[in-house]
Design an enzyme around this catalytic site. Structure first.
Site, mmCIF file in Angstrom:
data_model
loop_
_atom_site.group_PDB
_atom_site.id
_atom_site.type_symbol
_atom_site.label_atom_id
_atom_site.label_comp_id
_atom_site.label_asym_id
_atom_site.label_seq_id
_atom_site.Cartn_x
_atom_site.Cartn_y
_atom_site.Cartn_z
ATOM 1 N N GLU A 58 3.492 -9.816 -39.215
ATOM 2 C CA GLU A 58 2.323 -10.237 -38.439
ATOM 3 C C GLU A 58 1.048 -9.622 -39.003
ATOM 4 O OE1 GLU A 58 3.183 -8.912 -34.470
ATOM 5 O OE2 GLU A 58 5.218 -9.667 -34.591
ATOM 6 N N CYS A 70 -5.938 -6.497 -39.504
ATOM 7 C CA CYS A 70 -4.859 -5.526 -39.364
ATOM 8 C C CYS A 70 -3.642 -6.092 -40.086
ATOM 9 C CB CYS A 70 -4.549 -5.300 -37.884
ATOM 10 S SG CYS A 70 -3.190 -4.156 -37.595
ATOM 11 N N CYS A 93 10.373 -1.621 -39.567
ATOM 12 C CA CYS A 93 9.941 -0.250 -39.820
ATOM 13 C C CYS A 93 11.136 0.672 -39.640
ATOM 14 C CB CYS A 93 8.825 0.149 -38.847
ATOM 15 S SG CYS A 93 8.159 1.813 -39.154
ATOM 16 N N CYS A 132 10.294 4.982 -33.941
ATOM 17 C CA CYS A 132 9.580 5.437 -32.745
ATOM 18 C C CYS A 132 10.008 4.560 -31.563
ATOM 19 C CB CYS A 132 8.070 5.361 -32.959
ATOM 20 S SG CYS A 132 7.491 6.362 -34.354
ATOM 21 N N CYS A 178 7.824 1.659 -29.773
ATOM 22 C CA CYS A 178 7.176 0.678 -30.652
ATOM 23 C C CYS A 178 8.078 -0.527 -30.870
ATOM 24 C CB CYS A 178 6.855 1.356 -31.992
ATOM 25 S SG CYS A 178 6.320 0.223 -33.286
ATOM 26 N N GLY A 213 5.386 -1.674 -39.902
ATOM 27 C CA GLY A 213 5.789 -0.811 -41.001
ATOM 28 C C GLY A 213 5.041 0.505 -41.049
ATOM 29 N N GLU A 214 5.586 1.436 -41.818
ATOM 30 C CA GLU A 214 4.957 2.728 -42.118
ATOM 31 C C GLU A 214 4.366 2.631 -43.520
ATOM 32 O OE1 GLU A 214 3.468 6.085 -43.155
ATOM 33 O OE2 GLU A 214 4.054 5.840 -41.059
ATOM 34 N N SER A 264 -2.850 4.076 -42.059
ATOM 35 C CA SER A 264 -2.227 4.794 -40.956
ATOM 36 C C SER A 264 -0.885 5.364 -41.387
ATOM 37 C CB SER A 264 -2.037 3.815 -39.788
ATOM 38 O OG SER A 264 -1.301 4.400 -38.750
ATOM 39 N N SER A 309 -0.926 8.950 -36.735
ATOM 40 C CA SER A 309 -0.366 8.608 -35.426
ATOM 41 C C SER A 309 0.373 9.839 -34.894
ATOM 42 C CB SER A 309 0.589 7.415 -35.556
ATOM 43 O OG SER A 309 -0.118 6.269 -35.984
ATOM 44 N N LEU A 310 -0.312 10.626 -34.083
ATOM 45 C CA LEU A 310 0.247 11.905 -33.643
ATOM 46 C C LEU A 310 1.046 11.749 -32.338
ATOM 47 C CD1 LEU A 310 0.226 14.846 -34.679
ATOM 48 C CD2 LEU A 310 -1.632 15.300 -33.074
ATOM 49 N N HIS A 311 0.411 11.231 -31.316
ATOM 50 C CA HIS A 311 1.048 10.849 -30.034
ATOM 51 C C HIS A 311 1.539 12.020 -29.194
ATOM 52 C CE1 HIS A 311 0.545 6.865 -31.494
ATOM 53 N NE2 HIS A 311 1.584 6.873 -32.309
ATOM 54 N N ASN A 325 0.235 -0.796 -25.318
ATOM 55 C CA ASN A 325 0.573 -2.198 -25.076
ATOM 56 C C ASN A 325 2.043 -2.232 -24.656
ATOM 57 O OD1 ASN A 325 -1.252 -4.328 -25.199
ATOM 58 N ND2 ASN A 325 -1.333 -4.334 -27.430
ATOM 59 N N CYS A 360 1.741 -4.811 -32.570
ATOM 60 C CA CYS A 360 2.469 -5.351 -33.699
ATOM 61 C C CYS A 360 3.968 -5.285 -33.487
ATOM 62 C CB CYS A 360 2.070 -4.632 -34.985
ATOM 63 S SG CYS A 360 0.624 -5.417 -35.691
#
Length: 382
Positions: free
Chosen positions: A115, A128, A135, A139, A142, A190-191, A224, A247-249, A332, A375
């Site tokens: 996407e 984006c 991925c 996580c 996600c 993806g990473e 990212s 992306s810490l979170h 989201n 995504c």
């Protein structure tokens, strides 16, 4: 609300794509100028035609060979087949925000689904992009991570997402009249740093001057990562001043081990230090991405801890250079998932506490929620 996070079932971390998958067709966006010329000459075609093909693709944003009238009719099909093969087919495009947000689901040559999202704002237009089909970072909150890793995308497949957005803007297909893409964020599926070589190749194509590439500013590109520390260090030495988004979170290892499994390899301290080092060397402010999840990572004490962790790097006097910026992301939600967005009051308190510690903080504009903007959500439904 309980502070504890129940043990979460996650997929294993996967760093390498499955073996034995066919490679996408080679495209001029995979190659630099010399490589394009050499490929044509190997095929017995005139090398100078490579620049003409590049001008059509990157400069004029042409996708119909019939418009490439400076190529000899007898050789045109062969030249296009050699350097401009079809890479991806749009399956669906969904629109939101009165047409200024457009999300496209693409089918790649081998049936893999990815996407991209084109977002037009009054002062900029951002694409984006995805860098992998699926991925491997696992996580659990996600949609992409829940599906595992199918394969890495090629440099050209990544670039094609941007070129497709640039065509839509140039042709006036997005409300607001003809325009251009000014920003690219590697925040799709993806990473990015797990597909390092192709992603850096794509970044180079985006910043190469036209007609070698799209001629964008590196400052308009954000890469990212969930925190692949060795690759972050490699990016630091790459000499391309893109913006790094981490992306810490979570600010503590106990929680981040659950939310971002790569943290079991590279701790919060190691990861944030690599981000700080990137900012120190490149003089580019790092963005800390933090998805706000109700009752999981949005507590006031975690805001304080995050501020302390980030403030532990760099000079601390009143004139200190602000190396970091926190971008809070209202989650989201994924259908059927226990992960939900934070209460707005908790979000405001989180911002207040970070700002009280001198950390510049913004809350991301959540575009495209009604079109499964996060995504992986469209691909997961196919």
């Amino acid at each position: 609300m309980s502070e504890t996070v129940e043990p979460i079932k996650t997929l294993p971390l996967v760093f390498d794509e499955p073996r034995g998958r066919k490679k996408p067709p080679r495209h001029l966006a995979d190659l630099d100028d010399a490589g394009r010329k050499a490929l044509l000459e190997e095929m017995g075609l005139p090398g100078f035609r490579a620049k003409q093909l590049s001008t059509h693709y990157f400069g004029r944003l042409v996708d119909d060979p019939a418009e490439m009238t400076d190529l000899p009719a007898g050789q045109r099909d062969e030249l296009v087949a050699a350097l401009l093969p079809d890479l991806m087919t749009p399956l669906r495009t969904l629109e939101a925000d009165k047409g200024t947000t457009r999300k496209t689901l693409w089918k790649l040559f081998d049936g893999a689904l990815v996407e991209s999202v084109l977002m037009r704002y009054p002062e900029r237009a951002t694409v984006c992009v995805s860098s992998q089909a699926g991925c491997g970072m696992a996580c659990p909150f996600c949609a992409t991570g829940m599906g595992g890793l199918q394969r890495n995308m090629s440099t050209a497949e990544i670039v094609e997402q941007v070129v497709a957005g640039a065509r839509s803007m140039a042709r006036g297909e997005v409300p607001g009249g003809p325009g251009r893409v000014s920003n690219v964020v590697f925040m799709g599926m993806g990473e990015p740093l797990a597909n390092y070589k192709a992603v850096i190749g794509a970044v180079r194509r985006l910043v190469d001057p036209s007609p070698s590439g799209l001629g964008m500013s590196a400052r308009g590109i954000t890469v990212s990562t969930v925190g692949l520390v060795p690759r972050m260090n490699q990016l630091t030495e790459e000499g391309i001043p893109v913006t790094l988004a981490l992306s810490l979170h979570a600010p503590d290892d106990e929680l981040r081990n659950e939310l971002v499994p790569i943290n079991t390899r590279f701790s919060v301290a190691e990861t944030v230090e690599a981000a700080w080092n990137y900012a120190r060397v490149t003089k580019r402010r790092v963005s800390i991405e933090y998805a706000m999840m109700r009752g999981i990572n949005d507590q006031a004490h975690r805001a304080d801890l995050l501020g302390d962790v980030l403030n532990s790097y760099g000079p601390q006097d009143s004139t200190r250079w602000g190396w970091v910026h926190v971008n809070l992301i209202p989650l989201n939600p994924i259908e059927g998932s226990k992960w939900t967005a934070s209460d707005p009051a908790d979000e405001r308190e989180f911002v207040r506490r970070l700002e009280a510690k001198g950390i510049p903080t913004t809350v991301r504009d959540t575009r495209g929620r009604e079109i499964d903007g996060a995504c992986g959500q469209l691909a997961a439904k196919e």
